[in-house]
Design a protein around this motif. Structure first.
Motif, mmCIF file in Angstrom:
data_model
loop_
_atom_site.group_PDB
_atom_site.id
_atom_site.type_symbol
_atom_site.label_atom_id
_atom_site.label_comp_id
_atom_site.label_asym_id
_atom_site.label_seq_id
_atom_site.Cartn_x
_atom_site.Cartn_y
_atom_site.Cartn_z
ATOM 1 N N GLN A 25 3.172 -5.264 2.674
ATOM 2 C CA GLN A 25 2.646 -4.011 2.127
ATOM 3 C C GLN A 25 3.770 -3.187 1.509
ATOM 4 O OE1 GLN A 25 -0.809 -3.293 2.353
ATOM 5 N NE2 GLN A 25 -0.174 -1.878 0.723
ATOM 6 N N TYR A 26 4.893 -3.094 2.223
ATOM 7 C CA TYR A 26 6.053 -2.376 1.690
ATOM 8 C C TYR A 26 6.436 -2.937 0.321
ATOM 9 C CZ TYR A 26 10.925 -1.013 0.972
ATOM 10 O OH TYR A 26 12.093 -0.539 0.424
ATOM 11 N N GLY A 27 6.549 -4.261 0.249
ATOM 12 C CA GLY A 27 6.954 -4.894 -1.016
ATOM 13 C C GLY A 27 5.947 -4.633 -2.118
ATOM 14 N N GLN A 28 4.677 -4.738 -1.776
ATOM 15 C CA GLN A 28 3.652 -4.561 -2.807
ATOM 16 C C GLN A 28 3.655 -3.129 -3.360
ATOM 17 O OE1 GLN A 28 -0.653 -4.821 -1.893
ATOM 18 N NE2 GLN A 28 -0.725 -6.334 -3.540
ATOM 19 N N ASP A 29 3.684 -2.151 -2.449
ATOM 20 C CA ASP A 29 3.681 -0.748 -2.907
ATOM 21 C C ASP A 29 4.945 -0.420 -3.694
ATOM 22 O OD1 ASP A 29 1.209 -0.318 -1.790
ATOM 23 O OD2 ASP A 29 2.000 0.445 0.104
ATOM 24 N N LEU A 30 6.072 -0.948 -3.216
ATOM 25 C CA LEU A 30 7.328 -0.737 -3.934
ATOM 26 C C LEU A 30 7.249 -1.338 -5.341
ATOM 27 C CD1 LEU A 30 10.388 0.180 -3.557
ATOM 28 C CD2 LEU A 30 10.859 -2.238 -3.111
ATOM 29 N N GLY A 31 6.663 -2.509 -5.438
ATOM 30 C CA GLY A 31 6.541 -3.180 -6.736
ATOM 31 C C GLY A 31 5.671 -2.397 -7.707
ATOM 32 N N VAL A 32 4.550 -1.855 -7.211
ATOM 33 C CA VAL A 32 3.679 -1.038 -8.074
ATOM 34 C C VAL A 32 4.452 0.198 -8.533
ATOM 35 C CG1 VAL A 32 1.583 0.349 -8.194
ATOM 36 C CG2 VAL A 32 1.531 -1.891 -7.067
ATOM 37 N N ALA A 33 5.164 0.848 -7.598
ATOM 38 C CA ALA A 33 5.949 2.033 -7.962
ATOM 39 C C ALA A 33 6.977 1.686 -9.037
ATOM 40 C CB ALA A 33 6.637 2.615 -6.721
ATOM 41 N N PHE A 34 7.676 0.574 -8.852
ATOM 42 C CA PHE A 34 8.682 0.157 -9.840
ATOM 43 C C PHE A 34 8.068 -0.044 -11.222
ATOM 44 C CE2 PHE A 34 13.131 -0.651 -9.425
ATOM 45 C CZ PHE A 34 13.393 -0.452 -8.081
ATOM 46 N N GLN A 35 6.912 -0.723 -11.262
ATOM 47 C CA GLN A 35 6.320 -1.022 -12.567
ATOM 48 C C GLN A 35 5.805 0.253 -13.236
ATOM 49 O OE1 GLN A 35 6.314 -4.187 -14.167
ATOM 50 N NE2 GLN A 35 5.894 -2.764 -15.843
ATOM 51 N N LEU A 36 5.217 1.157 -12.453
ATOM 52 C CA LEU A 36 4.748 2.426 -13.012
ATOM 53 C C LEU A 36 5.915 3.190 -13.640
ATOM 54 C CD1 LEU A 36 2.295 3.528 -10.163
ATOM 55 C CD2 LEU A 36 1.652 3.170 -12.571
ATOM 56 N N VAL A 37 7.045 3.223 -12.919
ATOM 57 C CA VAL A 37 8.210 3.936 -13.443
ATOM 58 C C VAL A 37 8.761 3.213 -14.678
ATOM 59 C CG1 VAL A 37 10.566 4.701 -12.920
ATOM 60 C CG2 VAL A 37 8.741 4.995 -11.225
ATOM 61 N N PHE A 65 7.319 -8.903 -5.387
ATOM 62 C CA PHE A 65 7.956 -8.003 -4.418
ATOM 63 C C PHE A 65 7.334 -8.225 -3.028
ATOM 64 C CE2 PHE A 65 10.493 -4.569 -6.567
ATOM 65 C CZ PHE A 65 10.337 -4.975 -7.878
ATOM 66 N N ALA A 66 5.997 -8.295 -2.998
ATOM 67 C CA ALA A 66 5.287 -8.470 -1.719
ATOM 68 C C ALA A 66 5.667 -9.797 -1.073
ATOM 69 C CB ALA A 66 3.781 -8.402 -1.959
ATOM 70 N N ALA A 67 5.636 -10.870 -1.878
ATOM 71 C CA ALA A 67 5.937 -12.202 -1.348
ATOM 72 C C ALA A 67 7.397 -12.313 -0.928
ATOM 73 C CB ALA A 67 5.603 -13.267 -2.399
ATOM 74 N N ALA A 68 8.294 -11.680 -1.695
ATOM 75 C CA ALA A 68 9.723 -11.716 -1.361
ATOM 76 C C ALA A 68 9.961 -11.122 0.021
ATOM 77 C CB ALA A 68 10.529 -10.952 -2.415
ATOM 78 N N ALA A 69 9.346 -9.950 0.280
ATOM 79 C CA ALA A 69 9.531 -9.288 1.571
ATOM 80 C C ALA A 69 8.840 -10.071 2.692
ATOM 81 C CB ALA A 69 8.996 -7.856 1.498
ATOM 82 N N GLU A 70 7.624 -10.546 2.411
ATOM 83 C CA GLU A 70 6.878 -11.270 3.442
ATOM 84 C C GLU A 70 7.581 -12.582 3.815
ATOM 85 O OE1 GLU A 70 2.922 -12.394 2.270
ATOM 86 O OE2 GLU A 70 2.265 -12.770 4.333
ATOM 87 N N ALA A 71 8.085 -13.296 2.800
ATOM 88 C CA ALA A 71 8.781 -14.559 3.079
ATOM 89 C C ALA A 71 10.023 -14.308 3.934
ATOM 90 C CB ALA A 71 9.153 -15.261 1.772
ATOM 91 N N GLY A 72 10.732 -13.191 3.656
ATOM 92 C CA GLY A 72 11.885 -12.830 4.474
ATOM 93 C C GLY A 72 11.474 -12.590 5.921
ATOM 94 N N ALA A 73 10.387 -11.840 6.098
ATOM 95 C CA ALA A 73 9.897 -11.533 7.450
ATOM 96 C C ALA A 73 9.517 -12.817 8.185
ATOM 97 C CB ALA A 73 8.698 -10.586 7.362
#
Lengths: 322, 322
Positions: A196-208, A173-181
């Motif tokens: 950071q957005y991608g990484q936090d989003l990814g952790v949230a997704f996996q926790l859920v 998630f982090a790399a996907a967003a960063e590569a886009g940027a």
């Protein structure tokens, strides 16, 4: 996440075209097996992140589209290998590919997709994006191996659990967003913010995801609820339930998780224990914290039609039911 | 090939250093498993090709060393996955990694090494070399899948057999040499010549490998002689023997190859049939043709201390006993 999907629809249609084109091969098993998995992906969440990050960062050209297709290929390759490694039965609501075509084909088609991802990145022409996605691919593999060696450890610390999901899920998630940027020529600060957005989003997704394995229904999940429990996988809801029930339930956990001797009523009892101890709620609360942190990272950006939908995506990560 | 090994020794010592450094990981299984396979490789033939091609093409700097290490990682990753796919028992004279650490670890450490290869290529900084090695990785995977679906077809044509070994073996030899040439800034003609050298050398190597599986001794082979026969693998010596013995041996082949019902005396009989029909000799003759073609490709280059040893390597490919 409907707003984001609608906004990104024209871009994502072209990403889909690239995916179709590049999963083709003169060896017939390859597109058949790849299509089985790729067609099952309704959300295309990770390539969507690449496109949305590029657009939020002001990128107007097509540079992000090939990277987005590459991200989906890396993800699909890891799913194919994961399902072989875990002997999973279901994936995205379909019979897992290795049960149809065999584990050898799943391993090799995963390798094919992984290589194709790098061919697409070369075609995108950005060495910094290549570096980010090559490193992410390596970190994911390290996370998978770490999970493999520690996934049945019922005394896994919350810290190590988070380290594993940061590597095996959030890194892409982090790399996907960063590569886009990066493909949009964003400043280093903004590239970091989207990472950071991608990484936090990814952790949230996996926790859920890990919570849904105890609270979800097979019909909506696309896999069987209770799989993690049956496999004795040390995810946060289970770790918290074991920790919080203490000596009172030790013999229950020893039997059902350590020795994996389970009968049909055990899963219901685990669900009850998770509700009583608040283990599920704590997992979801932690996911909410990560989602909030993801949203906060977007403050690096001014007004844009993309910002609101990306904030909504962070909320969606927590409230979704599948 | 002793001359080439001596000439390349200082470069290869540095390639070895890069390999050691980049196979490291905080997850302990990864370097342990990678080392098991990488330490078993005495020849490091493919990275040697990258270095020799770069030096023959006049490259004097270190650009080729990272690419050489990347080539070895790609090769090691494919071996790890191959051994899982084929359930092989021995590799490079050692117990196959998946029998020690399990198939899941072999799959995931293969992924790790593959990703590391791309990190090394990014560090080498040449997009054209990256393109060549990404494409090669994809072609290898296609060749492996093709082999998987056709490897037990006793009516495989010689043409399709050659197509499979060009993809699964010769492509990496070709890409290794071409990437070396590119890193040295060689002209397109010379890059093509070194690619051709690598490809023909790779075909010769695989043909001899396939012959050695019927003529070699387990002690020198680093694997069990007769493995291909026991697995019913359609390699050229077997295809020619089946074709040339015709109706007279049909029931023997039906039993031993199609149904794979074999007893201990069958392998000796196959060796006899191969000698009688000249199937082994024809395979080795074809290998000699490819080796001669590899040597001819080197005519694109003027005098160089590297040219003679590379010609000798092509001869060695055919006369070797292991």
């Amino acid at each position: 996440m409907d707003g984001l999907i609608a906004l990104a629809a024209p871009d994502m249609a072209r990403v889909d075209g690239l995916i179709r084109e590049h999963m083709d091969s003169p060896v017939p098993v390859i597109p058949a097996l790849a299509d089985h998995l790729i067609a099952g992906s309704a959300k295309r969440l990770r390539p969507l992140l690449t496109v949305a990050a590029a657009r939020l960062a002001g990128g107007r050209d097509d540079a992000c589209l090939k990277l987005a297709a590459a991200v989906e290929f890396i993800h699909t390759a890891t799913l194919l290998h994961d399902d072989v490694v875990d002997s999973s039965q279901l994936r995205r609501g379909r019979v897992a590919a290795h049960l149809i075509w065999g584990a050898p084909s799943s391993v090799l088609v995963g390798d094919f997709l992984f290589a194709r991802a790098f061919e697409l990145m070369v075609a995108a022409g950005s060495m910094p994006a290549l570096e980010i996605l090559a490193r992410a691919s390596r970190v994911i593999a390290e996370g998978e191996v770490l999970q493999l060696t520690r996934s049945h450890d019922m005394h896994l610390s919350q810290e190590l659990y988070l380290e594993i999901i940061r590597a095996k899920t959030a890194e892409l998630f982090a790399a996907a967003a960063e590569a886009g940027a990066i493909s949009a020529g964003a400043s280093p600060d903004r590239c970091r913010a989207l990472r950071q957005y991608g990484q936090d989003l990814g952790v949230a997704f996996q926790l859920v995801d890990d919570a849904l394995d105890y609270s979800g229904e097979a019909g909506t999940l696309g896999k069987n609820a209770g799989d993690d429990f049956r496999e004795g996988k040390a995810t946060l809801p289970l770790l918290l339930a074991i920790q919080r029930t203490g000596a009172a339930e030790r013999s229950f956990w020893d039997r059902t998780v350590d020795r994996r001797e389970q009968d049909e009523a055990d899963f219901d009892r685990v669900r009850d224990l998770m509700r009583q101890t608040g283990a599920l709620q704590s997992t979801l609360d932690l996911a909410s914290d990560y989602a909030a942190s993801a949203k906060a990272a977007l403050q690096a950006f001014g007004p844009s039609p993309w910002r609101g939908p990306l904030e909504d995506l962070a909320d969606f990560a927590v409230i979704r039911r599948s």
